[in-house]
Design an enzyme around this catalytic site. Structure first.
Site, short mmCIF file in Angstrom:
data_model
loop_
_atom_site.label_atom_id
_atom_site.label_comp_id
_atom_site.label_asym_id
_atom_site.label_seq_id
_atom_site.Cartn_x
_atom_site.Cartn_y
_atom_site.Cartn_z
N HIS A 233 0.84 -1.21 0.00
CA HIS A 233 0.00 0.00 0.00
C HIS A 233 0.87 1.26 0.00
O HIS A 233 0.61 2.22 -0.71
CB HIS A 233 -0.88 0.07 1.26
CG HIS A 233 -1.94 -1.00 1.37
ND1 HIS A 233 -1.97 -1.89 2.42
CD2 HIS A 233 -2.99 -1.29 0.59
CE1 HIS A 233 -3.02 -2.69 2.27
NE2 HIS A 233 -3.65 -2.35 1.17
N LYS B 169 -16.84 -7.31 5.10
CA LYS B 169 -15.79 -8.24 5.51
C LYS B 169 -15.49 -7.99 6.99
O LYS B 169 -15.34 -6.83 7.39
CB LYS B 169 -14.48 -7.95 4.77
CG LYS B 169 -14.49 -8.15 3.29
CD LYS B 169 -13.06 -7.99 2.75
CE LYS B 169 -12.99 -7.17 1.50
NZ LYS B 169 -11.64 -6.76 1.13
N ARG C 87 -1.87 -5.25 -8.76
CA ARG C 87 -0.73 -6.13 -8.50
C ARG C 87 -0.51 -7.13 -9.63
O ARG C 87 0.61 -7.35 -10.06
CB ARG C 87 -0.96 -6.92 -7.20
CG ARG C 87 -0.72 -6.11 -5.97
CD ARG C 87 -1.30 -6.80 -4.78
NE ARG C 87 -2.72 -6.99 -4.93
CZ ARG C 87 -3.54 -7.33 -3.96
NH1 ARG C 87 -3.08 -7.55 -2.75
NH2 ARG C 87 -4.83 -7.46 -4.17
N SER D 93 -2.83 -8.14 2.19
CA SER D 93 -3.09 -8.10 3.64
C SER D 93 -3.58 -9.46 4.11
O SER D 93 -3.24 -9.92 5.20
CB SER D 93 -4.15 -7.05 3.96
OG SER D 93 -3.67 -5.77 3.65
O1 PNS Z 1 -8.63 -2.83 0.29
P1 PNS Z 1 -9.86 -3.35 -0.40
O2 PNS Z 1 -10.70 -4.17 0.54
O3 PNS Z 1 -9.54 -4.07 -1.68
O4 PNS Z 1 -10.70 -2.04 -0.82
C1 PNS Z 1 -11.93 -2.14 -1.46
C2 PNS Z 1 -12.70 -0.81 -1.37
C3 PNS Z 1 -12.84 -0.38 0.07
C4 PNS Z 1 -11.98 0.24 -2.16
C5 PNS Z 1 -14.11 -1.07 -2.00
O5 PNS Z 1 -14.66 -2.22 -1.43
C6 PNS Z 1 -15.06 0.10 -1.81
O6 PNS Z 1 -14.92 1.14 -2.42
N1 PNS Z 1 -16.06 -0.08 -0.91
C7 PNS Z 1 -17.00 0.94 -0.54
C8 PNS Z 1 -18.41 0.62 -1.00
C9 PNS Z 1 -18.57 0.94 -2.47
O7 PNS Z 1 -18.43 2.06 -2.91
N2 PNS Z 1 -18.88 -0.11 -3.23
C10 PNS Z 1 -19.03 -0.06 -4.65
C11 PNS Z 1 -17.85 -0.75 -5.33
S1 PNS Z 1 -18.09 -0.80 -7.05
#
Ligand code: PNS
Length: 163
Positions: free
Chosen positions: A19, A43, A92, A130
């Site tokens: 990150h 999650k 990645r 992670s």
């Molecule tokens: O570190 P991660 O878990 O891969 O991050 C994912 C994250 C938090 C960027 C994504 O799940 C997110 O934006 N969640 C917020 C809810 C949202 O906007 N959902 C629509 C996704 S298309």
């Protein structure tokens, strides 16, 4: 310094050097970066929300081009509120591409003005997640080159208290 700004969103459960690498690369392209931690994820995280924020603040605390913030609900709603148009994320491997491409297009579906840019990580961190970091610490391993010192310490504390 100009005014360009991007959001680097994520769960950061916990923040890894992968990150950090992406956030530093985002600072090559943008003047400022907001690291936005998702507060209520479906999650179940290993670290609670305050711990995730604290670790990020310890890592980035002294950089005035980086702001640590959080959001709850849709990322695009948070961005609208902050008047920011760009999401910056790392890719990645090819496996990330599919889900990230979907998310970028879904976010655009909800808000046409949002742009997503993808940054290429250092090869050194292109395998880091992670999820597997947690698994390795849970089973007694350590990854001092892969996580910041504070995270190494917190993971060890966490699993000692579980054992
Ligand atoms: O570190 P991660 O878990 O891969 O991050 C994912 C994250 C938090 C960027 C994504 O799940 C997110 O934006 N969640 C917020 C809810 C949202 O906007 N959902 C629509 C996704 S298309």
């Amino acid at each position: 310094m100009g005014n360009s700004i991007a959001v680097c969103p994520g769960s950061f459960d916990p923040v890894t050097n992968g990150h950090i690498d992406i956030i530093k690369r985002a600072l090559v392209v943008f003047d400022r970066v907001i690291v936005a931690v998702l507060k209520n994820s479906s999650k179940t995280g290993m670290f609670d929300f305050d711990e995730r924020l604290d670790m990020l603040r310890t890592v980035f605390g002294d950089n005035d081009r980086i702001e640590i913030d959080f959001f709850d609900g849709l990322l695009v709603d948070y961005m609208k509120k902050k008047k920011i148009k760009v999401i910056a994320k790392g890719l990645r491997a090819i496996s990330d591409f599919e889900v990230e491409f979907q998310m970028a297009l879904m976010n655009r579906e909800v808000d046409l003005e949002i742009e997503t840019v993808f940054l290429v990580p250092s090869v050194k961190y292109s395998f880091v997640s992670s999820r597997f970091v947690k698994e390795i610490y849970r089973m007694g391993g350590e990854l001092k080159d892969i996580v910041p010192e504070i995270v190494d310490r917190k993971l060890k504390e966490k699993f000692q208290s579980i054992k």
